[in-house]
Design a protein around this motif. Structure first.
Motif, PDB file in Angstrom:
ATOM      1  N   ASP A   1      10.688  39.283  38.683  1.00  0.00           N
ATOM      2  CA  ASP A   1       9.673  40.370  38.572  1.00  0.00           C
ATOM      3  C   ASP A   1       8.575  40.576  37.448  1.00  0.00           C
ATOM      4  O   ASP A   1       8.958  40.064  36.273  1.00  0.00           O
ATOM      5  CB  ASP A   1      10.282  41.730  38.408  1.00  0.00           C
ATOM      6  CG  ASP A   1      11.137  42.035  40.085  1.00  0.00           C
ATOM      7  OD1 ASP A   1      10.820  41.107  40.960  1.00  0.00           O
ATOM      8  OD2 ASP A   1      11.958  43.020  40.207  1.00  0.00           O
ATOM      9  N   ILE A   2       7.347  41.159  37.724  1.00  0.00           N
ATOM     10  CA  ILE A   2       6.502  41.252  36.633  1.00  0.00           C
ATOM     11  C   ILE A   2       6.373  42.460  36.147  1.00  0.00           C
ATOM     12  O   ILE A   2       6.120  43.695  37.173  1.00  0.00           O
ATOM     13  CB  ILE A   2       5.284  40.526  37.222  1.00  0.00           C
ATOM     14  CG1 ILE A   2       5.259  39.234  37.495  1.00  0.00           C
ATOM     15  CG2 ILE A   2       4.118  40.661  36.075  1.00  0.00           C
ATOM     16  CD1 ILE A   2       4.267  38.535  38.584  1.00  0.00           C
ATOM     17  N   THR A   3       5.931  43.100  35.122  1.00  0.00           N
ATOM     18  CA  THR A   3       5.887  44.261  34.482  1.00  0.00           C
ATOM     19  C   THR A   3       4.257  44.312  34.090  1.00  0.00           C
ATOM     20  O   THR A   3       3.801  43.699  33.356  1.00  0.00           O
ATOM     21  CB  THR A   3       6.648  44.800  33.304  1.00  0.00           C
ATOM     22  OG1 THR A   3       8.008  44.558  33.630  1.00  0.00           O
ATOM     23  CG2 THR A   3       6.153  46.243  32.775  1.00  0.00           C
ATOM     24  N   THR A   4       3.556  45.482  34.529  1.00  0.00           N
ATOM     25  CA  THR A   4       2.243  45.680  34.396  1.00  0.00           C
ATOM     26  C   THR A   4       2.009  47.320  34.002  1.00  0.00           C
ATOM     27  O   THR A   4       2.830  47.986  33.933  1.00  0.00           O
ATOM     28  CB  THR A   4       1.435  45.610  35.405  1.00  0.00           C
ATOM     29  OG1 THR A   4       1.690  46.199  36.474  1.00  0.00           O
ATOM     30  CG2 THR A   4       1.314  44.084  35.727  1.00  0.00           C
ATOM     31  N   ARG A  24       4.402  52.172  33.190  1.00  0.00           N
ATOM     32  CA  ARG A  24       4.674  50.746  33.568  1.00  0.00           C
ATOM     33  C   ARG A  24       5.225  50.644  34.987  1.00  0.00           C
ATOM     34  O   ARG A  24       6.015  51.464  35.661  1.00  0.00           O
ATOM     35  CB  ARG A  24       6.106  50.611  32.690  1.00  0.00           C
ATOM     36  CG  ARG A  24       6.631  49.288  32.531  1.00  0.00           C
ATOM     37  CD  ARG A  24       7.640  49.232  31.531  1.00  0.00           C
ATOM     38  NE  ARG A  24       7.050  49.690  30.241  1.00  0.00           N
ATOM     39  CZ  ARG A  24       7.566  49.112  29.083  1.00  0.00           C
ATOM     40  NH1 ARG A  24       8.453  48.526  28.950  1.00  0.00           N
ATOM     41  NH2 ARG A  24       7.036  49.549  28.038  1.00  0.00           N
ATOM     42  N   PHE A  25       4.920  49.654  35.552  1.00  0.00           N
ATOM     43  CA  PHE A  25       5.023  49.284  37.141  1.00  0.00           C
ATOM     44  C   PHE A  25       5.651  47.873  37.055  1.00  0.00           C
ATOM     45  O   PHE A  25       5.388  46.918  36.214  1.00  0.00           O
ATOM     46  CB  PHE A  25       3.641  49.096  37.763  1.00  0.00           C
ATOM     47  CG  PHE A  25       3.006  50.408  38.193  1.00  0.00           C
ATOM     48  CD1 PHE A  25       3.376  50.828  39.361  1.00  0.00           C
ATOM     49  CD2 PHE A  25       2.469  51.175  37.407  1.00  0.00           C
ATOM     50  CE1 PHE A  25       2.705  51.852  39.926  1.00  0.00           C
ATOM     51  CE2 PHE A  25       1.665  52.231  37.639  1.00  0.00           C
ATOM     52  CZ  PHE A  25       1.804  52.692  38.986  1.00  0.00           C
ATOM     53  N   GLY A  33       3.917  45.328  46.215  1.00  0.00           N
ATOM     54  CA  GLY A  33       5.153  46.324  46.049  1.00  0.00           C
ATOM     55  C   GLY A  33       5.446  46.889  44.571  1.00  0.00           C
ATOM     56  O   GLY A  33       6.330  46.829  44.087  1.00  0.00           O
ATOM     57  N   ARG A  34       4.301  47.133  44.074  1.00  0.00           N
ATOM     58  CA  ARG A  34       4.280  47.680  42.633  1.00  0.00           C
ATOM     59  C   ARG A  34       5.169  49.111  42.818  1.00  0.00           C
ATOM     60  O   ARG A  34       4.638  49.860  43.636  1.00  0.00           O
ATOM     61  CB  ARG A  34       2.805  48.051  42.069  1.00  0.00           C
ATOM     62  CG  ARG A  34       2.286  46.513  41.664  1.00  0.00           C
ATOM     63  CD  ARG A  34       0.806  46.619  41.496  1.00  0.00           C
ATOM     64  NE  ARG A  34       0.679  47.789  40.351  1.00  0.00           N
ATOM     65  CZ  ARG A  34      -0.683  47.756  40.011  1.00  0.00           C
ATOM     66  NH1 ARG A  34      -1.557  47.021  40.180  1.00  0.00           N
ATOM     67  NH2 ARG A  34      -0.924  48.724  39.111  1.00  0.00           N
ATOM     68  N   ARG A  35       6.075  49.186  41.977  1.00  0.00           N
ATOM     69  CA  ARG A  35       6.491  50.522  41.798  1.00  0.00           C
ATOM     70  C   ARG A  35       6.766  50.970  40.589  1.00  0.00           C
ATOM     71  O   ARG A  35       6.932  50.451  39.616  1.00  0.00           O
ATOM     72  CB  ARG A  35       8.138  50.423  42.175  1.00  0.00           C
ATOM     73  CG  ARG A  35       8.834  51.473  42.300  1.00  0.00           C
ATOM     74  CD  ARG A  35      10.507  51.280  42.588  1.00  0.00           C
ATOM     75  NE  ARG A  35      11.123  50.577  41.535  1.00  0.00           N
ATOM     76  CZ  ARG A  35      11.449  51.324  40.443  1.00  0.00           C
ATOM     77  NH1 ARG A  35      11.455  52.790  40.288  1.00  0.00           N
ATOM     78  NH2 ARG A  35      12.353  50.975  39.342  1.00  0.00           N
ATOM     79  N   PRO A  36       6.215  52.468  40.029  1.00  0.00           N
ATOM     80  CA  PRO A  36       6.237  53.022  39.055  1.00  0.00           C
ATOM     81  C   PRO A  36       7.545  53.358  38.476  1.00  0.00           C
ATOM     82  O   PRO A  36       8.343  53.696  38.963  1.00  0.00           O
ATOM     83  CB  PRO A  36       5.510  54.369  39.325  1.00  0.00           C
ATOM     84  CG  PRO A  36       5.531  54.596  40.501  1.00  0.00           C
ATOM     85  CD  PRO A  36       5.850  53.453  41.263  1.00  0.00           C
TER      86      PRO A  36
END
Length: 148
Positions: A1-4, A24-25, A33-36
């Motif tokens: 998973d990637i964090t943005t 952070r997502f 499927g970005r989730r805060p």
């Protein structure tokens, strides 16, 4: 998973005015499927472990429609939100985070000129929720921008 990181507007109980906050997502490997990750922003987990989510759609004459995602807690034992209290007689208790939805249904960074629309969305939604005592996971359509 990637964090943005995505910039949103935070209406916190520990502040007297809204501030920009980086949220952070977590994104899956395919980039969708970005989730805060709201656990570090919306506090008081022992009192209220979950948060609510609503989408406010702001339609303006001859302007693009914008969608605002409100993530919040509102519980009678949470601290008063002094920012909301400055705008309305509403007794809102808990934090509010506003994120802007882009055209591709993903969250985008809020810019300085988005502050007015985000504040409008929070004001109108807070009034609808408290006065109507509605389920907090609804979509509120705001038709008349000029009346604000």
């Amino acid at each position: 998973d990637i964090t943005t990181l995505v910039q949103g507007r935070y209406y916190g109980t520990s502040h007297t005015r809204p501030v920009f906050k980086k949220v952070r997502f977590q994104t899956n490997r395919k980039g969708k499927g970005r989730r805060p990750q709201l656990e570090y922003l919306l506090l008081n987990h022992k009192l209220q472990p979950r948060y609510h989510h609503a989408i406010v759609i702001v339609k303006r004459t001859n302007r693009p429609t914008t969608r605002w995602h409100l993530f919040f807690k509102n519980h009678k034992y949470l601290p008063n939100n002094h920012t909301v209290a400055q705008w309305t007689p509403i007794d809102w208790k808990g934090d509010i985070l506003v994120l802007k939805q882009g055209h591709d249904k993903e969250f985008v960074n809020m810019q300085g000129n988005d502050v007015v629309l985000a504040a409008f969305a929070v004001r109108r939604y807070a009034v609808v929720v408290v006065v109507s005592a509605l389920d907090l996971e609804l979509t509120q359509m705001l038709e008349d921008w000029s009346a604000w």
